[in-house]
Write an enzyme that holds these catalytic residues in place. Structure first.
Site, PDB file in Angstrom:
ATOM      1  N   CYS A 191       7.373  -4.658  15.643  1.00 39.76           N
ATOM      2  CA  CYS A 191       7.011  -3.695  16.689  1.00 39.76           C
ATOM      3  C   CYS A 191       5.585  -3.998  17.155  1.00 39.76           C
ATOM      4  CB  CYS A 191       7.115  -2.267  16.157  1.00 39.76           C
ATOM      5  SG  CYS A 191       8.772  -1.888  15.566  1.00 39.76           S
ATOM      6  N   CYS A 230       3.373   8.521   0.789  1.00 36.60           N
ATOM      7  CA  CYS A 230       4.052   7.622   1.734  1.00 36.60           C
ATOM      8  C   CYS A 230       4.159   6.263   1.038  1.00 36.60           C
ATOM      9  CB  CYS A 230       3.191   7.548   2.993  1.00 36.60           C
ATOM     10  SG  CYS A 230       3.767   6.376   4.209  1.00 36.60           S
ATOM     11  N   GLY A 254       6.998  -1.671   5.974  1.00 36.00           N
ATOM     12  CA  GLY A 254       8.374  -2.159   5.943  1.00 36.00           C
ATOM     13  C   GLY A 254       9.401  -1.220   6.521  1.00 36.00           C
ATOM     14  N   GLU A 255      10.590  -1.771   6.687  1.00 31.84           N
ATOM     15  CA  GLU A 255      11.715  -1.026   7.244  1.00 31.84           C
ATOM     16  C   GLU A 255      12.717  -0.774   6.102  1.00 31.84           C
ATOM     17  OE1 GLU A 255      12.909   0.601   9.964  1.00 31.84           O
ATOM     18  OE2 GLU A 255      14.684   0.766   8.720  1.00 31.84           O
ATOM     19  N   CYS A 279       2.303  -1.998  15.870  1.00 22.78           N
ATOM     20  CA  CYS A 279       2.202  -1.709  14.433  1.00 22.78           C
ATOM     21  C   CYS A 279       1.537  -2.863  13.682  1.00 22.78           C
ATOM     22  CB  CYS A 279       3.611  -1.461  13.883  1.00 22.78           C
ATOM     23  SG  CYS A 279       3.670  -1.283  12.090  1.00 22.78           S
ATOM     24  N   CYS A 295       6.831  -6.647   7.292  1.00 24.89           N
ATOM     25  CA  CYS A 295       8.027  -6.139   7.983  1.00 24.89           C
ATOM     26  C   CYS A 295       8.502  -7.193   8.973  1.00 24.89           C
ATOM     27  CB  CYS A 295       7.682  -4.839   8.715  1.00 24.89           C
ATOM     28  SG  CYS A 295       9.101  -4.062   9.517  1.00 24.89           S
ATOM     29  N   ASN A 328       9.896   5.942  20.110  1.00 24.46           N
ATOM     30  CA  ASN A 328       8.727   5.277  20.712  1.00 24.46           C
ATOM     31  C   ASN A 328       8.880   4.828  22.164  1.00 24.46           C
ATOM     32  OD1 ASN A 328       7.499   5.646  18.248  1.00 24.46           O
ATOM     33  ND2 ASN A 328       8.021   3.624  17.503  1.00 24.46           N
ATOM     34  N   GLU A 351       0.823  -1.204   0.000  1.00 26.59           N
ATOM     35  CA  GLU A 351       0.000   0.000   0.000  1.00 26.59           C
ATOM     36  C   GLU A 351       0.861   1.259   0.000  1.00 26.59           C
ATOM     37  OE1 GLU A 351      -3.956  -1.674   2.262  1.00 26.59           O
ATOM     38  OE2 GLU A 351      -2.384  -0.836   3.508  1.00 26.59           O
ATOM     39  N   ASN A 359      -2.484   5.060  16.718  1.00 29.88           N
ATOM     40  CA  ASN A 359      -3.616   4.767  15.834  1.00 29.88           C
ATOM     41  C   ASN A 359      -4.056   3.328  16.084  1.00 29.88           C
ATOM     42  OD1 ASN A 359      -3.639   7.249  14.366  1.00 29.88           O
ATOM     43  ND2 ASN A 359      -1.769   6.548  13.359  1.00 29.88           N
ATOM     44  N   SER A 392      12.164   6.972   7.037  1.00 37.16           N
ATOM     45  CA  SER A 392      11.889   6.682   8.442  1.00 37.16           C
ATOM     46  C   SER A 392      12.395   5.285   8.792  1.00 37.16           C
ATOM     47  CB  SER A 392      10.374   6.758   8.694  1.00 37.16           C
ATOM     48  OG  SER A 392      10.096   6.444  10.042  1.00 37.16           O
ATOM     49  N   CYS A 439      -0.345   6.034  10.072  1.00 37.66           N
ATOM     50  CA  CYS A 439       0.879   5.350  10.490  1.00 37.66           C
ATOM     51  C   CYS A 439       0.545   4.066  11.224  1.00 37.66           C
ATOM     52  CB  CYS A 439       1.655   6.210  11.491  1.00 37.66           C
ATOM     53  SG  CYS A 439       2.338   7.678  10.809  1.00 37.66           S
ATOM     54  N   SER A 466      12.123   6.281  14.534  1.00 40.93           N
ATOM     55  CA  SER A 466      11.010   5.933  15.419  1.00 40.93           C
ATOM     56  C   SER A 466      11.580   5.511  16.767  1.00 40.93           C
ATOM     57  CB  SER A 466      10.210   4.782  14.802  1.00 40.93           C
ATOM     58  OG  SER A 466       9.802   5.149  13.506  1.00 40.93           O
TER      59      SER A 466
HETATM   60  N1  SAH Z   1       9.697   0.986   9.556  1.00 39.27           N
HETATM   61  C1  SAH Z   1       9.838   2.388   9.586  1.00 39.27           C
HETATM   62  C2  SAH Z   1       8.857   3.113   8.702  1.00 39.27           C
HETATM   63  C3  SAH Z   1       7.457   2.604   8.697  1.00 39.27           C
HETATM   64  S1  SAH Z   1       6.573   2.785  10.208  1.00 39.27           S
HETATM   65  C4  SAH Z   1       9.775   2.905  11.000  1.00 39.27           C
HETATM   66  O1  SAH Z   1       9.425   2.148  11.903  1.00 39.27           O
HETATM   67  O2  SAH Z   1      10.116   4.064  11.195  1.00 39.27           O
HETATM   68  C5  SAH Z   1       6.169   4.505  10.139  1.00 39.27           C
HETATM   69  C6  SAH Z   1       5.833   5.135  11.487  1.00 39.27           C
HETATM   70  O3  SAH Z   1       4.591   4.648  11.987  1.00 39.27           O
HETATM   71  C7  SAH Z   1       6.850   4.865  12.587  1.00 39.27           C
HETATM   72  O4  SAH Z   1       7.239   6.079  13.186  1.00 39.27           O
HETATM   73  C8  SAH Z   1       6.080   4.020  13.583  1.00 39.27           C
HETATM   74  O5  SAH Z   1       6.575   4.204  14.878  1.00 39.27           O
HETATM   75  C9  SAH Z   1       4.682   4.544  13.397  1.00 39.27           C
HETATM   76  N2  SAH Z   1       3.633   3.642  13.853  1.00 39.27           N
HETATM   77  C10 SAH Z   1       3.616   2.307  13.766  1.00 39.27           C
HETATM   78  N3  SAH Z   1       2.467   1.812  14.288  1.00 39.27           N
HETATM   79  C11 SAH Z   1       1.745   2.878  14.705  1.00 39.27           C
HETATM   80  C12 SAH Z   1       0.462   3.027  15.292  1.00 39.27           C
HETATM   81  N4  SAH Z   1      -0.316   1.993  15.548  1.00 39.27           N
HETATM   82  N5  SAH Z   1       0.036   4.285  15.592  1.00 39.27           N
HETATM   83  C13 SAH Z   1       0.792   5.366  15.301  1.00 39.27           C
HETATM   84  N6  SAH Z   1       2.005   5.284  14.711  1.00 39.27           N
HETATM   85  C14 SAH Z   1       2.485   4.047  14.414  1.00 39.27           C
HETATM   86 FE1  SF4 Z   2       8.212  -2.373  10.822  1.00 40.21          FE
HETATM   87 FE2  SF4 Z   2       8.206   0.284  11.234  1.00 40.21          FE
HETATM   88 FE3  SF4 Z   2       6.037  -1.209  11.811  1.00 40.21          FE
HETATM   89 FE4  SF4 Z   2       8.221  -1.429  13.316  1.00 40.21          FE
HETATM   90  S1  SF4 Z   2       6.944   0.401  13.088  1.00 40.21           S
HETATM   91  S2  SF4 Z   2       6.988  -3.140  12.523  1.00 40.21           S
HETATM   92  S3  SF4 Z   2       9.821  -1.193  11.811  1.00 40.21           S
HETATM   93  S4  SF4 Z   2       6.918  -0.884   9.803  1.00 40.21           S
END
Ligand code: SAH
Ligand code: SF4
Length: 379
Positions: free
Chosen positions: A147, A136, A191-192, A150, A143, A248, A123, A323, A223, A366, A246
Site C-alpha cells: 500500500c 497491537c 503485515g497482513e 504505509c 508486508c 482507504n 514491532e 500519519n 484488520s 498506524c 482498510s
Molecule cells: N494489513 C492490515 C493491518 C495492518 S495496517 C491492514 O491493512 O488492515 C493497519 C492500519 O493502518 C490499516 O487500516 C491501514 O490502512 C492503516 N495505515 C497504513 N498506513 C497508514 C498511515 N501512513 N497513516 C495512517 N494509517 C495508516
Molecule cells: Fe500491508 Fe496493511 Fe500496510 Fe497495506 S496497510 S502495506 S496491507 S500493513
C-alpha cells in the site's frame, strides 16, 4: 500423524527456532515448541506431556509458567520436579522473543521491538486508555501488499511470523508494560494477517484458549486490507473476533492505485464478502479510511464511501488522518476538511469516528511501523 510431522518439519525449517530430529534414529531426539504445538490447546499440551511419560496434570503447570508468567526456560519452572524439568529441556522448547527496544511516547503509548531468531525485527505497540489496554501485534515481518501510504508496505516483505512468534508478542508485552495488562488485542501491526492465515489461525487458537488467560475472542480485532477468501474463512473459524477492513479509497480506480490488492479483490467482491460476515448483536465491521489530502478526501469520495458502507452489513467508519511516514508523497487533510468529510457521512446515517493515532511521536502509529527502530530507546 505423518502429515502432522510434515507440517512441523516445514515450520521448523522456515520460520521457527525449534528443531525436529528423526524418531527412528536412536541418536536423535525431537524438540517440540510448546507454543507451536498444532494449536497449543490445553488438551494438546496434555497429550504431549503424557506421551513424554508424565502425568498430564503437569500440562497445566507448564502452561501457567509459559502463558501467565512468561517463563520460557524449563529450569525456572520450580514447581516441577527436577527430573521433569531436565526431561522437558531435552525434548521441548518455548519460543522466546528477544526484546531489543522499548520506546515510550508522551501519550503513554509504548512501542516494543523484537529481534527474531533470523535477525528479522518486528514491532508491537501497547496503547493504554483509562480502562482498556490494547496491544497491537504484527503477523508478518514486513508486508507484501505494498500500500502506497504505509511504511510497512514500503519496506517490503521478509517473512511470515510463526504462530508462536505472534503469541509471544502478547506474553512479552505483559512482562514489559506498566501494570502488565493487555485487555484488548488488535492484529493491526506489521503485515497482513490474512496473508499468513495458517499461523494467524493457530495463534488466535492459542491466545483465546481459556487456560492461557491471554485475551478473549470478543476483545480481538483483526484488520485486513481486504483478502476476500481470508475474510470468509475467519468468519467461520472465529465468528467472535471482530473485523476491521482498510478501505482507504471508495472506488476501484483510486483503490487500485493506492492498494494493489484491489486489483485482485475489487470493491464489489469485498462488499459481497462483508455481507456474508456474521454480525452478532452489537458487532459491527469497522471500515478504516486513511485520509489523504487531495487524494481521497473530496465530497464525492465521502458519498462513494457512504454508498459502499450502506450495502447490507453493519459498519462503523473510522477516519484515520494520514500519519506521515518517510518518503510517502501524501499529507493529512486539515481538520476542517476531515470534519466536513465526517459530517457528510453522519448526515447520511453512518456511525463515524475520527481516530487520531496514538504514539505518533515515536513512529508507533498506524502505518508507521517498520523494521528500523526509531525514537527514544529505553530498553
Ligand atoms: N494489513 C492490515 C493491518 C495492518 S495496517 C491492514 O491493512 O488492515 C493497519 C492500519 O493502518 C490499516 O487500516 C491501514 O490502512 C492503516 N495505515 C497504513 N498506513 C497508514 C498511515 N501512513 N497513516 C495512517 N494509517 C495508516
Ligand atoms: Fe500491508 Fe496493511 Fe500496510 Fe497495506 S496497510 S502495506 S496491507 S500493513
Amino acid at each position: 500423524m505423518v502429515k502432522y510431522l510434515n507440517i512441523k518439519v516445514k515450520l521448523s525449517i522456515d520460520y521457527s527456532t525449534f528443531r525436529i530430529y528423526c524418531n527412528n534414529n536412536p541418536n536423535s531426539r525431537k524438540v517440540v515448541n510448546i507454543i507451536d504445538l498444532k494449536q497449543s490447546t490445553l488438551a494438546e499440551t496434555e497429550h504431549f506431556v503424557s506421551k513424554a511419560g508424565e502425568n498430564p496434570y503437569r500440562a497445566r503447570q507448564i502452561r501457567q509458567w509459559i502463558f501467565h508468567r512468561g517463563v520460557c526456560d524449563f529450569g525456572s519452572m520450580t514447581d516441577l520436579s527436577k527430573s521433569l524439568r531436565d526431561r522437558l529441556a531435552h525434548i521441548a522448547s518455548v519460543t522466546c522473543l528477544k526484546q531489543i527496544g522499548k520506546t515510550e511516547s508522551a501519550d503513554g503509548t509504548i512501542k516494543l521491538a523484537f529481534e527474531l531468531s533470523d535477525s528479522a525485527i518486528i514491532e508491537s505497540v501497547w496503547i493504554p486508555e483509562e480502562k482498556r489496554k490494547t496491544l497491537c501485534i504484527s503477523t508478518q515481518a514486513g508486508c507484501k501488499m505494498g500500500c502506497r501510504f504505509c511504511l510497512t508496505g514500503k519496506s517490503g516483505f521478509i517473512r511470515n511470523l510463526s504462530a508462536a512468534e505472534i503469541v509471544d508478542q502478547v506474553i512479552c508485552a505483559r512482562k514489559s508494560v506498566p501494570g502488565g495488562r493487555v485487555t484488548n488485542l488488535v492484529l493491526m501491526g506489521m503485515g497482513e494477517p490474512l496473508d499468513n492465515y495458517e499461523n494467524t489461525f493457530k495463534a488466535l487458537k492459542v491466545i483465546t484458549e481459556p487456560d492461557a488467560g491471554l485475551v478473549g475472542a470478543r476483545k480481538i480485532t483483526l484488520s485486513t486490507a481486504g483478502v476476500v477468501p481470508g475474510i470468509m474463512k475467519i468468519a467461520d473459524d472465529f465468528p467472535r473476533v471482530k473485523l476491521a477492513v482498510s478501505i482507504n479509497a471508495p472506488n476501484d480506480d483510486l483503490r487500485n492505485e493506492l492498494m494493489p490488492i484491489n486489483r485482485k479483490y475489487p470493491l464489489a467482491r469485498l462488499q459481497n464478502a462483508l455481507k456474508t460476515f456474521p454480525a452478532p448483536k452489537g458487532k459491527r465491521i469497522t471500515l478504516e479510511y486513511v485520509m489523504l489530502k487531495g487524494v481521497n478526501d473530496s465530497e464525492n469520495n465521502a458519498i462513494e464511501l457512504s454508498e459502499f458502507a450502506a450495502k447490507d452489513f453493519p459498519a462503523k467508519i473510522n477516519l484515520i488522518p494520514f500519519n506521515p511516514c518517510p518518503g510517502a508523497p501524501f499529507d493529512r487533510p486539515d481538520r476542517p476538511e476531515i470534519e466536513k468529510f465526517r459530517d457528510i457521512l453522519v448526515n447520511r446515517g453512518h456511525n463515524v469516528f475520527i481516530r487520531e493515532s496514538r504514539g505518533n511521536d515515536i513512529l508507533a502509529a498506524c502505518g508507521q511501523l517498520s523494521r528500523s527502530i526509531g525514537g527514544r530507546d529505553t530498553a
